[in-house]
Design a protein around this motif. Structure first.
Motif, short mmCIF file in Angstrom:
data_model
loop_
_atom_site.label_atom_id
_atom_site.label_comp_id
_atom_site.label_asym_id
_atom_site.label_seq_id
_atom_site.Cartn_x
_atom_site.Cartn_y
_atom_site.Cartn_z
N ALA A 90 29.65 37.77 36.79
CA ALA A 90 30.38 38.86 36.14
C ALA A 90 31.61 39.26 36.95
CB ALA A 90 29.46 40.06 35.95
N ARG A 91 31.44 39.39 38.27
CA ARG A 91 32.56 39.84 39.11
C ARG A 91 33.62 38.76 39.28
NH1 ARG A 91 28.44 43.10 41.79
NH2 ARG A 91 27.72 41.28 42.95
N THR A 92 33.21 37.52 39.53
CA THR A 92 34.20 36.47 39.76
C THR A 92 34.97 36.11 38.50
OG1 THR A 92 32.44 34.81 39.48
CG2 THR A 92 33.01 35.44 41.74
N SER A 93 34.31 36.18 37.35
CA SER A 93 35.04 35.92 36.11
C SER A 93 35.97 37.07 35.77
CB SER A 93 34.07 35.63 34.96
OG SER A 93 33.18 36.71 34.77
N ALA A 94 35.55 38.32 36.07
CA ALA A 94 36.44 39.47 35.85
C ALA A 94 37.69 39.37 36.72
CB ALA A 94 35.70 40.77 36.14
N ALA A 95 37.54 38.78 37.91
CA ALA A 95 38.68 38.62 38.81
C ALA A 95 39.56 37.44 38.42
CB ALA A 95 38.18 38.43 40.24
N GLY A 96 39.16 36.68 37.41
CA GLY A 96 39.96 35.55 36.94
C GLY A 96 39.76 34.28 37.73
N LEU A 97 38.74 34.25 38.59
CA LEU A 97 38.50 33.07 39.41
C LEU A 97 37.87 31.94 38.59
CD1 LEU A 97 37.20 34.69 42.72
CD2 LEU A 97 39.53 34.01 42.10
N PHE A 98 37.09 32.32 37.59
CA PHE A 98 36.46 31.35 36.71
C PHE A 98 36.80 31.70 35.27
CE2 PHE A 98 34.08 31.05 40.58
CZ PHE A 98 33.75 29.70 40.69
N GLN A 99 37.13 30.70 34.50
CA GLN A 99 37.56 30.91 33.14
C GLN A 99 36.80 29.99 32.20
OE1 GLN A 99 41.69 30.01 33.70
NE2 GLN A 99 42.07 31.83 34.92
N GLY A 100 36.73 30.41 30.94
CA GLY A 100 36.04 29.61 29.95
C GLY A 100 36.86 28.40 29.53
N GLY A 101 36.18 27.38 29.12
CA GLY A 101 36.86 26.18 28.65
C GLY A 101 36.71 26.03 27.15
#
Length: 482
Positions: free
Chosen positions: A444-455
């Protein structure tokens, strides 16, 4: 006794061949590509993937774009298609006034005659706008979308501002004078392909038949045409006396796309030869600037280049980065540790225990044991042990499994431990349910920070292993936020 002349010559020849072989085994850095000699008044070449400008010549001077204007008109038509207010099968009525303009080659050049009272599909009008550059067809679409051409032009300028362009449109077709910059045209072409890649289905057509007449594409870089360029699949020409000869173009080589723009060339030949020189130079620069041979045309090139310049341990093999190989736990740990180290953001080392007041000089010191049973002698042992001592990774059962492939959710947990991320929820992916409970908060935190994104399909793929390219992209995002 001296050797015969023949034997002496054979020895010299052998030495020369040996020397040549030795020299051929020495890696020699490729020379920087020579900047192209461009005759157009303004020119630019841009890397599509990154937006990096690889060459420019007076790219910010406002110049007359002529029919390159039609790219913005087509962009807005595609916005309407995306919004569902139009379909390609929508038929648009042709007024008597616009039918007359379609035959007025003096005031509305690149004329393609339309019949008053008829209806023409959006698909056909797009082809007429983009291939033979029909000016009256632009007015037809402008009035249909916005009610009047002036209202449509206002939307063109609002769209240009939103895209970061420097432009002052005054009509929908470019047959009359108005201005924009070469850089802005490149920005528009890049945004168009990125948002609506289907546009290439139109710009790659070498011609179109309408009402029984064949109209060739004015962009002659396309396959089979006069200045055919390998990989070219668009984009748009422009020609009126105030503009000279203009051409925005794009081509793909080994999966990498380049965009070029020339404005105010002196004739049709030079706008195409200038464009060829720009595209050649752009692709040559991708190879020259590439940190490794196998990422020159890979989407991760800039990420890998940034990390290499920072001094991150990338575990390359000579000139090979191996971007599409899965990344191991050892590789990711080494990359992460050195990225934090070179960025000056490593956490402080824990305090050492106090030494006893008196030491027994006769005692035999115990041998230093590795932190993990399976990392002794491993190339990444030092990075793994340092990262463990700094609590970047945890010691569980005494085994690190350095050569095991790492999953995306494992990477999320490690990065969440390393970074002080806001307690925000960036989830909402189609496969959120696949995330393990122990990784949920980190995801939740790393995706909110934009580090991981959906493909594809907005999938996070938490259980999938990451490639070395993906790891480089994630860690480059980390260094950018430190």
């Amino acid at each position: 006794m001296y050797p015969s002349k023949t034997r002496f010559s054979m020895r010299v020849t052998g030495l020369v061949l040996l020397l040549a072989l030795l020299l051929s085994s020495v890696a020699v850095a490729a020379p920087e590509p020579q900047r192209p000699s461009i005759t157009a008044a303004s020119a630019i070449v841009m890397d599509y993937d990154t937006g990096e400008v690889l060459y420019e010549k007076d790219a910010d001077t406002m110049r007359v774009p002529a029919s390159m204007t039609k790219v913005m008109t087509a962009y807005i038509i595609f916005e309407e298609l995306e919004a569902g207010r139009l379909t390609l099968d929508t038929t648009v009525p042709i007024s008597a006034a616009n039918a007359q303009k379609s035959r007025d080659g003096r005031n509305y050049p690149a004329s393609v005659p339309l019949t008053a009272g008829s209806k023409v599909s959006v698909d056909t009008l797009l082809k007429l706008i983009l291939i033979p550059s029909a000016s009256a067809s632009c007015i037809v679409m402008a009035e249909y979308i916005s009610g009047s051409e002036s209202a449509f032009v206002q939307r063109m300028n609002e769209t240009a501002k939103r895209l970061g362009m420097t432009a002052a449109y005054e009509n929908s077709h470019g047959a009359h004078v108005h201005y924009l910059t070469a850089r802005s045209q490149a920005i528009l072409v890049r945004a168009f392909i990125d948002r609506f890649p289907r546009i290439l289905n139109y710009t790659s057509l070498t011609g179109v038949t309408f009402n029984g007449k064949w109209y060739p594409n004015t962009n002659k870089l396309l396959p089979g045409l006069d200045y055919a360029y390998e990989g070219a699949d668009g984009f748009k020409t422009g020609t009126i006396s105030a503009a000279g000869y203009c051409l925005s173009a794009t081509a793909v080589k080994n999966g990498r796309r380049i965009i070029s723009v020339v404005m105010k060339s002196s004739n049709d030949r030079t706008r195409h030869t200038d464009s060829t020189a720009l595209l050649d130079y752009g692709f040559a620069m991708l190879e020259y600037q590439s940190p490794y041979d196998d990422v020159a045309y890979h989407w991760c090139r800039e990420d890998v280049a940034d990390l290499k310049e920072l001094g991150v341990e990338l575990h390359a093999e000579g000139d090979s980065f191996r971007p599409d190989e899965a990344v191991t736990r050892a590789e990711f740990t080494a990359m992460l540790y050195t990225a934090l180290e070179q960025s000056g953001t490593l956490p402080p080392e824990p305090a050492l225990p106090e030494e006893p007041a008196e030491e027994d000089e006769t005692a035999v010191p115990e041998p230093v044991q590795p932190l993990f049973y399976d990392t002794n002698g491993h190339w990444a042992q030092d990075y793994i042990e340092k990262a463990t001592r700094l609590d970047l990774i945890t010691d569980t059962d005494g085994y690190f499994y350095p050569n095991r492939l790492i999953t995306r959710q494992e990477m999320m947990v490690i990065l969440d431990r390393c970074l002080d991320l806001p307690d925000e929820n960036g989830l909402g992916f189609a496969d959120d349910g696949d995330i393990a409970l122990w990784a949920l908060e980190a995801a939740a935190r790393t995706s909110a920070a934009g580090l991981f994104q959906g493909g594809s399909g907005n999938a996070l793929r938490p259980l999938s292993t990451s490639t070395r390219a993906e790891a480089a992209a994630v860690l480059n995002r980390v260094t950018a936020m430190l």
